[in-house]
Design a protein around this motif. Structure first.
Motif, PDB file in Angstrom:
ATOM      1  N   ASN A  33      48.609  78.595  30.823  1.00  0.00           N
ATOM      2  CA  ASN A  33      49.428  77.389  30.730  1.00  0.00           C
ATOM      3  C   ASN A  33      49.318  76.521  31.976  1.00  0.00           C
ATOM      4  N   TYR A  34      49.245  75.211  31.751  1.00  0.00           N
ATOM      5  CA  TYR A  34      49.235  74.189  32.795  1.00  0.00           C
ATOM      6  C   TYR A  34      48.157  74.427  33.848  1.00  0.00           C
ATOM      7  N   SER A  35      47.010  74.921  33.438  1.00  0.00           N
ATOM      8  CA  SER A  35      45.949  75.202  34.407  1.00  0.00           C
ATOM      9  C   SER A  35      45.073  73.973  34.691  1.00  0.00           C
TER      10      SER A  35
ATOM     11  N   ALA B 138      50.834  71.094  23.616  1.00  0.00           N
ATOM     12  CA  ALA B 138      51.034  70.376  24.871  1.00  0.00           C
ATOM     13  C   ALA B 138      52.340  70.772  25.542  1.00  0.00           C
ATOM     14  N   THR B 139      53.359  71.075  24.733  1.00  0.00           N
ATOM     15  CA  THR B 139      54.682  71.341  25.302  1.00  0.00           C
ATOM     16  C   THR B 139      55.149  72.779  25.150  1.00  0.00           C
TER      17      THR B 139
ATOM     18  N   ARG C 165      60.136  72.134  27.457  1.00  0.00           N
ATOM     19  CA  ARG C 165      58.838  72.788  27.584  1.00  0.00           C
ATOM     20  C   ARG C 165      59.018  74.299  27.635  1.00  0.00           C
ATOM     21  N   GLY C 166      58.198  75.003  26.882  1.00  0.00           N
ATOM     22  CA  GLY C 166      58.229  76.456  26.906  1.00  0.00           C
ATOM     23  C   GLY C 166      59.376  77.081  26.147  1.00  0.00           C
ATOM     24  N   SER C 167      60.101  76.315  25.321  1.00  0.00           N
ATOM     25  CA  SER C 167      61.234  76.883  24.590  1.00  0.00           C
ATOM     26  C   SER C 167      60.794  77.710  23.380  1.00  0.00           C
ATOM     27  N   SER C 168      59.524  77.632  23.013  1.00  0.00           N
ATOM     28  CA  SER C 168      59.009  78.423  21.895  1.00  0.00           C
ATOM     29  C   SER C 168      58.691  79.846  22.368  1.00  0.00           C
TER      30      SER C 168
ATOM     31  N   ALA D 296      50.424  72.028  28.428  1.00  0.00           N
ATOM     32  CA  ALA D 296      50.524  73.482  28.593  1.00  0.00           C
ATOM     33  C   ALA D 296      49.201  74.158  28.250  1.00  0.00           C
ATOM     34  N   GLU D 297      48.706  73.956  27.068  1.00  0.00           N
ATOM     35  CA  GLU D 297      47.467  74.586  26.620  1.00  0.00           C
ATOM     36  C   GLU D 297      46.445  73.491  26.368  1.00  0.00           C
TER      37      GLU D 297
END
Length: 137
Positions: free
Chosen positions: A25-27, A85-86, A14-17, A33-34
């Motif tokens: 994110n993740y709210s 999502a990731t 997750r979040g590697s981009s 994530a979005e």
């Protein structure tokens, strides 16, 4: 071998981009994530089957290539939902590649014959053009 697997698996994290859109994110949930960017891709999963049915007369008259576009739009929706999502690098690459596939398929199907190179304007020119568009180097 293990180092190679570790390198590839890091692209799934997750979040590697390096790309992060304007949504927080993740709210809404700790799993997506979005949220709105992810959920908005549902239209790409819902509409193409209906459009396949509605464009059946077109496919019978012009050829079944339109169904390839609808299937590729489903792939765009699924890969874009995965990316948002990731926010993984693999998801970003899948999302971008799926969009490029749709563009290339559209060119192969609907590029006007008048704008094709002179040698490709005969009856078999469309087949040659399609092979040129999808050829791999």
């Amino acid at each position: 071998m293990a180092a190679t697997l570790t390198m590839w698996s890091s692209h799934l994290n997750r979040g590697s981009s390096p790309v992060d859109w304007c949504e927080e994110n993740y709210s809404y949930t700790p799993f997506i994530a979005e949220f709105y960017n992810t959920v908005s891709n549902a239209i790409f999963l819902i509409m193409p089957p209906f459009l396949m049915h509605l464009h059946q007369p077109y496919a019978e008259c012009m050829g079944p290539g339109i169904h390839i576009i609808w299937l590729l739009l489903i792939v765009v929706g699924a890969s874009s939902a995965y990316f948002h999502a990731t926010l993984s690098l693999l998801g970003q690459l899948l999302d971008e590649m799926a969009i490029l596939w749709v563009v290339m398929a559209g060119f192969a199907l609907w590029f006007p014959k008048a704008y094709m190179p002179v040698g490709l304007r005969d009856r078999e020119g469309r087949k040659t053009f399609v092979l040129m568009v999808r050829s791999e180097k």
